[in-house]
Design a protein around this motif. Structure first.
Motif, PDB file in Angstrom:
ATOM      1  N   ILE A   1     -21.329  23.113 -51.251  1.00  0.00           N
ATOM      2  CA  ILE A   1     -21.957  22.484 -50.077  1.00  0.00           C
ATOM      3  C   ILE A   1     -20.889  21.806 -49.223  1.00  0.00           C
ATOM      4  CG2 ILE A   1     -23.476  20.598 -49.359  1.00  0.00           C
ATOM      5  CD1 ILE A   1     -25.269  21.307 -51.755  1.00  0.00           C
TER       6      ILE A   1
ATOM      7  N   PRO B   1     -21.063  23.930 -45.645  1.00  0.00           N
ATOM      8  CA  PRO B   1     -22.289  23.149 -45.399  1.00  0.00           C
ATOM      9  C   PRO B   1     -23.429  23.966 -44.795  1.00  0.00           C
ATOM     10  CG  PRO B   1     -20.564  22.583 -43.833  1.00  0.00           C
ATOM     11  CD  PRO B   1     -19.914  23.415 -44.880  1.00  0.00           C
TER      12      PRO B   1
ATOM     13  N   SER C   1     -31.396  21.827 -53.421  1.00  0.00           N
ATOM     14  CA  SER C   1     -31.960  20.952 -52.386  1.00  0.00           C
ATOM     15  C   SER C   1     -31.827  19.494 -52.785  1.00  0.00           C
ATOM     16  CB  SER C   1     -33.433  21.309 -52.155  1.00  0.00           C
ATOM     17  OG  SER C   1     -34.029  20.424 -51.236  1.00  0.00           O
TER      18      SER C   1
ATOM     19  N   ARG D   1     -28.223  18.418 -52.346  1.00  0.00           N
ATOM     20  CA  ARG D   1     -27.907  18.210 -50.932  1.00  0.00           C
ATOM     21  C   ARG D   1     -28.458  16.874 -50.436  1.00  0.00           C
ATOM     22  NH1 ARG D   1     -28.850  23.250 -47.205  1.00  0.00           N
ATOM     23  NH2 ARG D   1     -26.776  23.751 -48.028  1.00  0.00           N
ATOM     24  N   LYS D   2     -29.691  16.551 -50.824  1.00  0.00           N
ATOM     25  CA  LYS D   2     -30.285  15.286 -50.410  1.00  0.00           C
ATOM     26  C   LYS D   2     -29.507  14.103 -50.985  1.00  0.00           C
ATOM     27  CE  LYS D   2     -34.998  17.078 -49.931  1.00  0.00           C
ATOM     28  NZ  LYS D   2     -36.372  17.089 -50.513  1.00  0.00           N
TER      29      LYS D   2
ATOM     30  N   GLU E   1     -26.287  13.712 -49.007  1.00  0.00           N
ATOM     31  CA  GLU E   1     -26.558  13.173 -47.674  1.00  0.00           C
ATOM     32  C   GLU E   1     -26.844  11.682 -47.705  1.00  0.00           C
ATOM     33  OE1 GLU E   1     -29.746  15.581 -46.300  1.00  0.00           O
ATOM     34  OE2 GLU E   1     -28.455  17.256 -45.688  1.00  0.00           O
TER      35      GLU E   1
END
Length: 282
Positions: free
Chosen positions: A123, A127, A146, A149-150, A153
């Protein structure tokens, strides 16, 4: 030409004087034949005793260590937790694998820690890569990608701390998280008299007239009964089942905690929407 399943039916055919019978041939190893025989006898005919099912599960774990606990549980007629306990007791003689085959035939890693780290690296490098691309590279599910990634972030590590602890530590952390009071998760209308709250919900037609609502009401009733019988329930658990019941209780408690969190978030969102509508009307 060994009979895997249907010995009694074969005997009955012989007693009737039959010379031939219809059969389904099975081509495989003796270990695969035993697995097939156990699964067949669990699903029909005279039920196997609990001791027989546990013995069969231990033998399957030894011959098919790549099978998941749930897959073995389905074949042996046991619960996944019981199979996991049998596997732990057999860990000295059973090879420890990094992945297992589930009931659906898919291979899944026992731990997603390394997969999460690989996903985080990809990632960072790419990205714009899709969830499925990262999932294929990292060997984890798109849903896990997912989540990674969260977490990235939001400035968190790709791996939650609980994934990197031992089973005992993880259990203690889960227990502390669930048992510790959380004011933001307490329902707005909850009170000390939970029986009265449940009784009020039982009279609510919006819950009673839907199948999902009736199912929820039954669960709440069962929990209300259990809260009055904790002492009797704990005394009923023998010591050799204690760890299994503790794991189950923590698992269900975490499910209820997540349910409460999701419901609380929905109530908050709907409350804000109603406030906005009221403000516009005014």
């Amino acid at each position: 030409m060994r009979v895997i399943d249907g010995m009694h039916r074969l005997l009955a055919a012989r007693l009737r004087g039959q010379q031939t019978i219809e059969v389904e041939f099975f081509d495989g190893t003796p270990e695969d034949a035993f697995l097939r025989a156990v699964a067949s006898n669990v699903s029909h005919g005279l039920p196997l005793s609990l001791a027989d099912r546990r013995t069969a599960a231990a033998r399957i774990i030894s011959s098919h260590p790549q099978m998941s606990d749930r897959a073995i549980a389905r074949a042996a007629g046991l619960g996944a937790k019981a199979v996991a306990a049998i596997r732990r007791r057999s860990s000295g003689i059973v090879p420890q694998l990094s992945a297992r085959v589930g009931r659906d035939g898919k291979v899944r890693p026992l731990s997603s820690v390394e997969g999460r780290r690989r996903a985080a690296e990809l990632i960072a490098e790419r990205p714009q890569a899709s969830l499925r691309e990262v999932a294929r590279y990292a060997g984890i599910s798109p849903a896990t990608v997912s989540d990674v990634r969260k977490r990235l972030e939001s400035g968190q590590a790709p791996v939650a701390e609980r994934h990197e602890t031992s089973d005992g530590q993880a259990r203690s952390e889960v227990m502390a998280r669930i048992i510790k009071p959380r004011a933001d998760r307490i329902p707005r209308q909850a009170s000390a008299d939970t029986a009265a709250v449940v009784e009020k919900l039982l009279r609510d037609p919006s819950l009673r007239h839907k199948e999902e609502g009736r199912h929820l009401l039954r669960l709440l009733q069962q929990n209300e009964i259990a809260t009055r019988e904790w002492a009797d329930l704990t005394a009923a658990v023998p010591s050799h089942c204690g760890a299994l019941v503790v794991d189950l209780a923590l698992h269900y408690a975490e499910i209820w905690a997540n349910f409460a969190k999701l419901l609380d978030e929905r109530v908050r969102i709907e409350g804000r929407r109603n406030d906005e509508v009221t403000a516009r009307d005014v």
